[in-house]
Design a protein around this motif. Structure first.
Motif, PDB file in Angstrom:
ATOM      1  N   VAL A  18       0.840  -1.201   0.000  1.00 48.34           N
ATOM      2  CA  VAL A  18       0.000   0.000   0.000  1.00 48.34           C
ATOM      3  C   VAL A  18       0.873   1.248   0.000  1.00 48.34           C
ATOM      4  CG1 VAL A  18      -1.652   1.343   1.349  1.00 48.34           C
ATOM      5  CG2 VAL A  18      -1.976  -1.118   1.084  1.00 48.34           C
ATOM      6  N   VAL A  19       1.906   1.258   0.831  1.00 49.63           N
ATOM      7  CA  VAL A  19       2.816   2.404   0.901  1.00 49.63           C
ATOM      8  C   VAL A  19       3.533   2.590  -0.428  1.00 49.63           C
ATOM      9  CG1 VAL A  19       4.866   3.339   2.024  1.00 49.63           C
ATOM     10  CG2 VAL A  19       3.113   2.175   3.383  1.00 49.63           C
ATOM     11  N   ILE A  20       4.051   1.495  -0.999  1.00 51.25           N
ATOM     12  CA  ILE A  20       4.755   1.588  -2.286  1.00 51.25           C
ATOM     13  C   ILE A  20       3.797   2.051  -3.384  1.00 51.25           C
ATOM     14  CG2 ILE A  20       5.931   0.231  -4.062  1.00 51.25           C
ATOM     15  CD1 ILE A  20       7.084  -1.498  -1.829  1.00 51.25           C
ATOM     16  N   GLY A  21       2.567   1.543  -3.362  1.00 51.17           N
ATOM     17  CA  GLY A  21       1.593   1.971  -4.349  1.00 51.17           C
ATOM     18  C   GLY A  21       1.288   3.454  -4.261  1.00 51.17           C
ATOM     19  N   GLU A  22       1.188   3.982  -3.035  1.00 53.39           N
ATOM     20  CA  GLU A  22       0.947   5.414  -2.869  1.00 53.39           C
ATOM     21  C   GLU A  22       2.119   6.235  -3.389  1.00 53.39           C
ATOM     22  OE1 GLU A  22       0.293   5.707   1.301  1.00 53.39           O
ATOM     23  OE2 GLU A  22      -1.841   5.166   1.195  1.00 53.39           O
ATOM     24  N   ARG A  23       3.339   5.731  -3.208  1.00 55.17           N
ATOM     25  CA  ARG A  23       4.535   6.449  -3.643  1.00 55.17           C
ATOM     26  C   ARG A  23       4.702   6.405  -5.157  1.00 55.17           C
ATOM     27  NH1 ARG A  23       7.092   9.709   0.210  1.00 55.17           N
ATOM     28  NH2 ARG A  23       6.931   8.699   2.248  1.00 55.17           N
ATOM     29  N   THR A  24       4.376   5.269  -5.763  1.00 55.22           N
ATOM     30  CA  THR A  24       4.641   5.085  -7.188  1.00 55.22           C
ATOM     31  C   THR A  24       3.429   5.357  -8.069  1.00 55.22           C
ATOM     32  OG1 THR A  24       4.095   2.721  -7.065  1.00 55.22           O
ATOM     33  CG2 THR A  24       6.401   3.372  -6.675  1.00 55.22           C
ATOM     34  N   GLY A  25       2.234   5.407  -7.477  1.00 57.57           N
ATOM     35  CA  GLY A  25       1.023   5.586  -8.270  1.00 57.57           C
ATOM     36  C   GLY A  25       0.518   4.306  -8.901  1.00 57.57           C
ATOM     37  N   LEU A  26       1.121   3.166  -8.550  1.00 58.55           N
ATOM     38  CA  LEU A  26       0.694   1.876  -9.085  1.00 58.55           C
ATOM     39  C   LEU A  26      -0.317   1.222  -8.140  1.00 58.55           C
ATOM     40  CD1 LEU A  26       4.131   0.467 -10.276  1.00 58.55           C
ATOM     41  CD2 LEU A  26       2.319   1.411 -11.707  1.00 58.55           C
ATOM     42  N   PRO A  27      -1.269   0.458  -8.662  1.00 59.07           N
ATOM     43  CA  PRO A  27      -2.276  -0.198  -7.808  1.00 59.07           C
ATOM     44  C   PRO A  27      -1.630  -1.277  -6.943  1.00 59.07           C
ATOM     45  CG  PRO A  27      -2.492  -0.913 -10.082  1.00 59.07           C
ATOM     46  CD  PRO A  27      -1.505   0.201 -10.095  1.00 59.07           C
ATOM     47  N   TRP A  28      -1.798  -1.146  -5.642  1.00 59.08           N
ATOM     48  CA  TRP A  28      -1.117  -2.048  -4.728  1.00 59.08           C
ATOM     49  C   TRP A  28      -1.618  -3.493  -4.792  1.00 59.08           C
ATOM     50  CZ3 TRP A  28      -3.743  -4.610  -0.938  1.00 59.08           C
ATOM     51  CH2 TRP A  28      -4.983  -4.096  -0.556  1.00 59.08           C
ATOM     52  N   PRO A  29      -2.895  -3.777  -5.103  1.00 64.52           N
ATOM     53  CA  PRO A  29      -3.286  -5.196  -5.189  1.00 64.52           C
ATOM     54  C   PRO A  29      -2.518  -5.947  -6.276  1.00 64.52           C
ATOM     55  CG  PRO A  29      -5.225  -3.820  -4.974  1.00 64.52           C
ATOM     56  CD  PRO A  29      -4.083  -2.906  -5.236  1.00 64.52           C
ATOM     57  N   ALA A  30      -2.315  -5.290  -7.413  1.00 68.29           N
ATOM     58  CA  ALA A  30      -1.550  -5.932  -8.480  1.00 68.29           C
ATOM     59  C   ALA A  30      -0.102  -6.135  -8.052  1.00 68.29           C
ATOM     60  CB  ALA A  30      -1.621  -5.092  -9.753  1.00 68.29           C
ATOM     61  N   LEU A  31       0.479  -5.140  -7.384  1.00 68.68           N
ATOM     62  CA  LEU A  31       1.844  -5.284  -6.883  1.00 68.68           C
ATOM     63  C   LEU A  31       1.930  -6.435  -5.886  1.00 68.68           C
ATOM     64  CD1 LEU A  31       2.812  -1.535  -6.239  1.00 68.68           C
ATOM     65  CD2 LEU A  31       3.662  -3.006  -8.059  1.00 68.68           C
ATOM     66  N   LEU A  32       0.930  -6.543  -5.021  1.00 71.91           N
ATOM     67  CA  LEU A  32       0.940  -7.598  -4.005  1.00 71.91           C
ATOM     68  C   LEU A  32       0.868  -8.982  -4.647  1.00 71.91           C
ATOM     69  CD1 LEU A  32       0.872  -8.300  -0.980  1.00 71.91           C
ATOM     70  CD2 LEU A  32      -1.615  -8.145  -1.093  1.00 71.91           C
ATOM     71  N   VAL A 385      -3.568  -8.352 -13.254  1.00 70.04           N
ATOM     72  CA  VAL A 385      -2.240  -7.832 -12.928  1.00 70.04           C
ATOM     73  C   VAL A 385      -1.746  -6.870 -14.005  1.00 70.04           C
ATOM     74  CG1 VAL A 385       0.162  -8.434 -12.493  1.00 70.04           C
ATOM     75  CG2 VAL A 385      -1.666  -9.860 -11.565  1.00 70.04           C
ATOM     76  N   ILE A 386      -1.740  -7.314 -15.262  1.00 67.66           N
ATOM     77  CA  ILE A 386      -1.249  -6.447 -16.342  1.00 67.66           C
ATOM     78  C   ILE A 386      -2.131  -5.211 -16.519  1.00 67.66           C
ATOM     79  CG2 ILE A 386      -0.835  -6.327 -18.832  1.00 67.66           C
ATOM     80  CD1 ILE A 386       0.149  -9.203 -18.713  1.00 67.66           C
ATOM     81  N   PRO A 387      -3.473  -5.333 -16.602  1.00 69.86           N
ATOM     82  CA  PRO A 387      -4.297  -4.115 -16.672  1.00 69.86           C
ATOM     83  C   PRO A 387      -4.131  -3.219 -15.449  1.00 69.86           C
ATOM     84  CG  PRO A 387      -5.576  -6.011 -17.350  1.00 69.86           C
ATOM     85  CD  PRO A 387      -4.303  -6.551 -16.781  1.00 69.86           C
ATOM     86  N   GLY A 388      -4.000  -3.837 -14.257  1.00 74.33           N
ATOM     87  CA  GLY A 388      -3.844  -3.024 -13.055  1.00 74.33           C
ATOM     88  C   GLY A 388      -2.582  -2.199 -13.072  1.00 74.33           C
ATOM     89  N   LEU A 389      -1.477  -2.801 -13.504  1.00 75.25           N
ATOM     90  CA  LEU A 389      -0.204  -2.084 -13.533  1.00 75.25           C
ATOM     91  C   LEU A 389      -0.144  -1.051 -14.649  1.00 75.25           C
ATOM     92  CD1 LEU A 389       2.254  -5.046 -12.826  1.00 75.25           C
ATOM     93  CD2 LEU A 389       1.513  -3.260 -11.239  1.00 75.25           C
ATOM     94  N   THR A 390      -0.887  -1.266 -15.725  1.00 74.33           N
ATOM     95  CA  THR A 390      -0.846  -0.336 -16.861  1.00 74.33           C
ATOM     96  C   THR A 390      -1.986   0.672 -16.858  1.00 74.33           C
ATOM     97  OG1 THR A 390      -2.070  -1.947 -18.208  1.00 74.33           O
ATOM     98  CG2 THR A 390       0.342  -2.000 -18.334  1.00 74.33           C
ATOM     99  N   LEU A 391      -2.946   0.524 -15.933  1.00 74.96           N
ATOM    100  CA  LEU A 391      -4.094   1.435 -15.920  1.00 74.96           C
ATOM    101  C   LEU A 391      -3.684   2.891 -15.686  1.00 74.96           C
ATOM    102  CD1 LEU A 391      -7.140   1.309 -16.304  1.00 74.96           C
ATOM    103  CD2 LEU A 391      -7.391   1.060 -13.839  1.00 74.96           C
ATOM    104  N   PRO A 392      -2.763   3.203 -14.755  1.00 70.64           N
ATOM    105  CA  PRO A 392      -2.340   4.604 -14.626  1.00 70.64           C
ATOM    106  C   PRO A 392      -1.754   5.158 -15.919  1.00 70.64           C
ATOM    107  CG  PRO A 392      -1.651   3.332 -12.718  1.00 70.64           C
ATOM    108  CD  PRO A 392      -2.151   2.350 -13.719  1.00 70.64           C
TER     109      PRO A 392
END
Length: 540
Positions: A18-32, A385-392
């Protein structure tokens, strides 16, 4: 002990993502999901294994309740087209199309088995959509469409899945009439059960005096509703959603209870979402071990079925766009070609797909039984995962700022104006008991800190202090009254059809916070300096 250690590690990883997602703008569920999937390279890591038949009862009730509490009957009525065309028709069409392609590609696969696979892949997951779309900056109107679809599409897919599984395991054919009756019974019985439980739960919550016990009750109700619905062979998904909407519509609580309840459910939603997506990643190791030499065949089949599911959704949404363009409709979504692409790309599969696939019994005679977990994980990779990471990135490329109030800014301004007007009307009722400058001071306090006026130098210090305390107390009382009037106006707005409940809740949160502070200050002033019955607070 290993399971406990694994769950604790998963919770810590959730917070870190969650913290990394807030910092990077990437969705944290996909990162997890990506991070936990790396467990396949560390065989010494403990595996957290939850029985397949417990995946949905453990995770779906609280997560659906957390999502449904942010909507309203008015919002459902406004978005009924999304429920019908996306949550029901599109889900069934996707299940049939994906199943037909799987039947065509895999020779030994039966029609019932193909439909089981298609039904499991068909529903976009509301948890995935909610956790990914909003942080990526998807406009509120589109997010509302995705959330409304996600609240009900699981029910359609689960009914189709159970009917096909019944044929697969029992060998008995299910006619169209029986299938339709089963669907309507499942939905209708769940609706009635949800209404009854929602009303009873609201009555119980209104009877509770303590916010802690009230929040504890809201924690138990989703699980009880889901289990009760499943026991009568109704849709647990629909029952939980309806119960949450009815419950929140009839709940009578103050600012403190609403703020504590929101905070409680935000934490529950975050941790349960994290554990669910973490388990998706962790299941990759067991899936790869089970599939053996058929790994690449399962990967190839999962990739093809993911593409089919995406194309079906894209074509269906394009058809809705054409229909809206020809009829001149300006409500709902999609209204532009960019919205068609975004809504298709955001059709993310998640927990329900994995849980349904894992719930297929080994004795069902399913020819792809050992490949099923890998197929599901590949589908989640390509559709979540792929749509989540590329959505931003996609959001930056698409011009989605046009259209009717895409981010709810106009609605927010309207709500703030209505709240201020209600506060002003409440303050104007005291125009005879307070001088104009005092009322102006209170109006300013509604938005900023209040200020005091110079007093007559001829008065004694004690007299000045007494009058200042009396005026301050009176100011605080009127401010509380004004804030309560604003609060009531926003609660009325939440029941209106043209208002987005999520936007109303954002503005209401700010008013609740101000009201809570104002009530605490007033209580403190009354305890320090109780008013004298024989002396007017406004004399002088």
């Amino acid at each position: 002990m290993e399971i406990l250690i694994g769950l604790i590690a998963l919770l810590f990883t959730t917070v870190a993502m969650v913290v990394i997602g807030e910092r990077t703008g990437l969705p944290w569920p996909a990162l997890l999901a990506v991070v936990t999937a790396a467990a396949i390279f560390f065989p010494w890591m403990p595996s957290v294994d939850i029985p397949a038949d417990m995946m949905l009862p453990i995770f779906i009730p609280p997560l659906l309740w957390a999502l449904a509490r942010r909507t309203s009957w008015a919002s459902i009525k406004r978005n009924w087209r999304s429920v019908f065309f996306l949550a029901i028709l599109l889900t069934i069409i996707t299940a049939v199309t994906v199943g037909a392609v799987a039947y065509w590609l895999v020779g030994p696969l039966s029609l019932a088995g193909a439909l089981v696979l298609g039904a499991a892949i068909s529903p976009p997951d509301p948890v995935a959509v909610d956790a990914v779309a909003e942080p990526a900056g998807v406009p509120r109107r589109l997010t509302a469409t995705l959330q409304t679809e996600g609240l009900f599409n699981d029910a359609a897919s689960i009914v189709v899945f159970n009917l096909a599984l019944q044929v697969l395991t029992g060998g008995e054919a299910v006619g169209w009439g029986e299938a339709v009756l089963t669907f309507f019974y499942s939905a209708g019985a769940a609706f009635l059960l949800g209404v009854v439980i929602g009303r009873l739960a609201a009555w119980g919550a209104n009877f509770c005096m303590d916010p802690v016990s009230r929040n504890a009750l809201t924690w138990v109700i989703p699980f009880a509703t889901y289990v009760a619905a499943e026991e009568i062979h109704a849709s647990g998904v629909i029952a939980v959603v309806i119960a949450a909407i009815v419950f929140n519509g009839r709940l009578e609580v103050g600012a403190e209870d609403r703020l504590s309840g929101s905070a409680f459910w935000e934490v529950v939603e975050l941790l349960f979402t994290g554990v669910a997506f973490g388990l998706i990643g962790l299941s990759a190791r067991d899936a790869i071990e089970q599939v053996g030499s058929q790994l690449w065949h399962a990967v190839w089949l999962g990739a093809v079925l993911s593409l089919v599911a995406f194309l079906v959704r894209l074509v269906w949404l394009y058809g809705l766009y054409v229909f809206k363009s020809r009829t001149g409709s300006r409500t709902g979504a999609p209204l532009r070609l960019q919205e068609v692409l975004l809504l298709a790309w955001a059709g993310m599969r998640g927990l329900v797909t994995l849980a349904l696939v894992l719930s297929v019994p080994a004795t069902a005679g399913f020819s792809l039984y050992h490949e099923l977990p890998v197929i599901a994980l590949v589908v989640l990779l390509f559709t979540m995962v792929i749509p989540g990471l590329t959505l931003p990135w996609l959001m930056r490329r698409l011009n989605l700022h046009k259209g009717p109030d895409p981010f709810g800014d106009n609605a927010r301004e309207e709500l703030v104006a209505r709240a201020r007007a209600a506060a002003t009307r409440a303050m104007n009722r005291h125009s005879k008991s307070l001088p104009p400058e005092a009322l102006e001071s209170i109006r300013g306090r509604f938005l900023e800190e209040t200020h005091t006026h110079e007093e007559d130098e001829a008065e004694s210090v004690e007299e000045k202090q007494r009058k200042m305390r009396a005026k301050a107390r009176k100011f605080q009382e009127i401010q509380v009254e004004a804030l309560k009037a604003s609060q009531s106006e926003l609660l009325r707005a939440r029941r209106e059809r043209n208002m987005d409940p999520a936007v109303v809740d954002d503005v209401l949160y700010e008013i609740d916070a101000q009201l809570l502070v104002a009530e605490k200050r007033l209580e403190h002033k009354r305890e320090e300096h109780p008013p004298k019955a024989s002396t007017s607070m406004l004399e002088g």
